[in-house]
Design a protein around this motif. Structure first.
Motif, short mmCIF file in Angstrom:
data_model
loop_
_atom_site.label_atom_id
_atom_site.label_comp_id
_atom_site.label_asym_id
_atom_site.label_seq_id
_atom_site.Cartn_x
_atom_site.Cartn_y
_atom_site.Cartn_z
N THR A 12 0.84 -1.20 0.00
CA THR A 12 0.00 0.00 0.00
C THR A 12 0.87 1.24 0.00
O THR A 12 1.95 1.27 0.60
CB THR A 12 -0.96 0.04 1.21
OG1 THR A 12 -0.21 0.06 2.43
CG2 THR A 12 -1.91 -1.13 1.19
N MET A 13 0.41 2.26 -0.68
CA MET A 13 1.05 3.57 -0.71
C MET A 13 0.00 4.62 -0.37
O MET A 13 -1.16 4.50 -0.79
CB MET A 13 1.62 3.86 -2.10
CG MET A 13 2.69 2.89 -2.56
SD MET A 13 3.24 3.27 -4.26
CE MET A 13 4.63 2.15 -4.42
N TYR A 14 0.40 5.64 0.38
CA TYR A 14 -0.54 6.71 0.71
C TYR A 14 -0.30 7.88 -0.22
O TYR A 14 0.79 8.47 -0.26
CB TYR A 14 -0.41 7.16 2.16
CG TYR A 14 -1.51 8.12 2.55
CD1 TYR A 14 -2.78 7.65 2.83
CD2 TYR A 14 -1.28 9.49 2.57
CE1 TYR A 14 -3.82 8.52 3.16
CE2 TYR A 14 -2.30 10.37 2.89
CZ TYR A 14 -3.56 9.88 3.18
OH TYR A 14 -4.59 10.75 3.47
N GLU A 46 -5.68 9.52 0.04
CA GLU A 46 -6.13 8.14 0.21
C GLU A 46 -4.99 7.18 -0.12
O GLU A 46 -4.05 7.52 -0.83
CB GLU A 46 -7.32 7.84 -0.71
CG GLU A 46 -6.97 7.92 -2.19
CD GLU A 46 -8.14 7.59 -3.10
OE1 GLU A 46 -9.27 7.51 -2.59
OE2 GLU A 46 -7.91 7.41 -4.31
N ALA A 47 -5.12 5.98 0.42
CA ALA A 47 -4.16 4.92 0.12
C ALA A 47 -4.60 4.16 -1.12
O ALA A 47 -5.78 4.15 -1.48
CB ALA A 47 -4.02 3.98 1.31
N PHE A 48 -3.64 3.50 -1.78
CA PHE A 48 -3.96 2.67 -2.93
C PHE A 48 -3.01 1.48 -2.95
O PHE A 48 -1.98 1.46 -2.27
CB PHE A 48 -3.88 3.46 -4.24
CG PHE A 48 -2.49 3.91 -4.64
CD1 PHE A 48 -1.77 3.20 -5.59
CD2 PHE A 48 -1.92 5.05 -4.08
CE1 PHE A 48 -0.49 3.61 -5.97
CE2 PHE A 48 -0.65 5.47 -4.45
CZ PHE A 48 0.06 4.75 -5.40
N VAL A 49 -3.39 0.46 -3.73
CA VAL A 49 -2.59 -0.76 -3.87
C VAL A 49 -1.96 -0.77 -5.25
O VAL A 49 -2.66 -0.93 -6.26
CB VAL A 49 -3.46 -2.02 -3.68
CG1 VAL A 49 -2.64 -3.28 -3.98
CG2 VAL A 49 -4.03 -2.09 -2.27
N PRO A 50 -0.63 -0.61 -5.35
CA PRO A 50 0.02 -0.65 -6.66
C PRO A 50 0.31 -2.06 -7.16
O PRO A 50 0.48 -2.26 -8.36
CB PRO A 50 1.31 0.13 -6.42
CG PRO A 50 1.63 -0.14 -4.98
CD PRO A 50 0.30 -0.23 -4.28
N ILE A 51 0.40 -3.03 -6.23
CA ILE A 51 0.75 -4.38 -6.65
C ILE A 51 0.43 -5.35 -5.50
O ILE A 51 0.45 -4.96 -4.33
CB ILE A 51 2.25 -4.48 -7.02
CG1 ILE A 51 2.54 -5.71 -7.88
CG2 ILE A 51 3.13 -4.44 -5.79
CD1 ILE A 51 3.92 -5.67 -8.56
#
Length: 375
Positions: A230-232, A238-243
């Protein structure tokens, strides 16, 4: 030498010493000298020649080993130590108790110092104290570690792991089976188990998490975890999932599922939770791809993580809550549809997670690394 350099060299040069040390000491694939020089110029270790598809993607689309070892290592600032310290991370996640395995205690000096107090009684039958603050009662009331573990093994499996470290190193899965005991699936006597436990220091004793049936069906010999990064995003708030990837153990990895020890790394579609092919890599051998598990024959490609949308949503909610720690590699076990336990969190994530797709292809991910000075 790399460990000494970490103490003697100023930041960030000590991380270059760690990178060089790993490249020199870990098994490496046979890569021609010209190719190796090209990889080094672009910041990659020799193993990237076998793992990354440089014919389809340019080197600039991958997070390089140099960027991962140096820049990404410092991305979380002072919080990196809290994330990589498994005990502190457990306490940090107290708000999300439904997603935490119990940490029963810390083995130190042959004693088990209680942490989750409701689970560790003292020898006189009273409640155990917490590690934080003064333990209830005199030092003699702290349970003998080996005695407590052996008694507990009559009821459940246990996991012992160092409070720092990663890649499945020094993880012990303990069980009582058929009147005897096992350590990582290998039979041992009570005396052997006691001897091993007495030799442990600064080890956490934790609950053994039971995985969902889909993961056990693929390979029942290990607890098969997911690595979700996760990266913010500070601009979007907001946080997101790159992989995300899924790991499955094999006979070669034993009771653990780690890719570095012979487990399979499987790509996960971030929108659907659908699994792609599995990859196994133990240099100097070349990587092998599998659509079915090489030992059980169970299908991997096409399976879907049950309740993936709910799992991702809950992980993102946790990452949003911990927005002051913008970069976390979560190791989770899916326990039921839409439910999971966080085995540990990581301040950094192996660049090998890109074996399925380059991290820097998406603009949002690239902007994140640029904003934090990694690129």
């Amino acid at each position: 030498m790399a460990t000494v350099a970490e103490y003697l060299l100023p930041r960030p040069y000590e991380r270059w010493a760690v990178l060089a040390g790993d490249e020199l000491t870990e098994p490496a694939p046979p890569v021609p000298a010209a190719k190796r020089r090209w990889l080094y110029r672009h910041g990659f270790r020799a193993r990237a020649a076998h793992l990354y598809d440089f014919e389809t993607y340019g080197p600039e689309e991958y997070l390089s080993d140099a960027q991962r070892y140096v820049g990404a290592y410092y991305l979380n600032g002072a919080w990196r130590d809290a994330i990589d310290n498994k005990l502190l991370c457990h306490l940090l996640l107290a708000e999300f108790d439904e997603h935490r395995p119990s940490v029963y205690g810390l083995l130190r000096g042959s004693r088990l110092h209680p942490i989750d107090e409701e689970t560790v009684p003292t020898p006189d039958g009273g409640p155990g104290g917490r590690l934080l603050g003064r333990t209830a009662g005199p030092a003699s009331s702290i349970p003998d570690g080996a005695d407590w573990v052996l008694e507990r093994l009559d009821r459940e499996r246990l996991v012992c792991k160092r409070f720092r470290g990663g890649s499945g190193k020094q993880v012990l899965i303990l069980a009582s089976e058929g009147g005897g005991y096992t350590i990582n699936g290998e039979p041992c006597t009570e005396d052997e188990l006691r001897g091993r436990l007495d030799g442990l220091d600064e080890y956490l004793v934790t609950e053994y998490v039971r995985q969902a049936s889909y993961a056990a069906a693929v390979y029942p010999g290990s607890v098969n975890t997911m690595r979700v990064l996760t990266m913010y995003d500070e601009e979007a708030g907001e946080a997101f999932v790159p992989i995300a990837t899924h790991r499955f153990g094999t006979r070669r990895s034993g009771a653990l599922d780690n890719f570095s020890q012979g487990g399979l790394s499987v790509g996960v579609d971030r929108e659907t939770g659908r699994l792609s092919r599995g990859i196994q890599y133990l240099p100097p051998e070349r990587p092998e791809e599998f659509e079915r598990h090489p030992d059980t024959g169970e299908a991997i490609t096409g399976r879907t993580v049950p309740g993936w949308a709910a799992i991702k949503a809950d992980l993102l909610a946790i990452a949003d809550r911990l927005s002051y720690i913008p970069y976390i590699g979560w190791d989770v076990v899916v326990t039921a549809e839409g439910d999971f336990s966080i085995i540990e969190a990581n301040n950094n994530t192996s660049a090998l997670i890109q074996v399925h797709e380059p991290l820097l292809r998406e603009k949002r991910t690239r902007r994140f690394y640029e904003r934090h000075g990694v690129l």
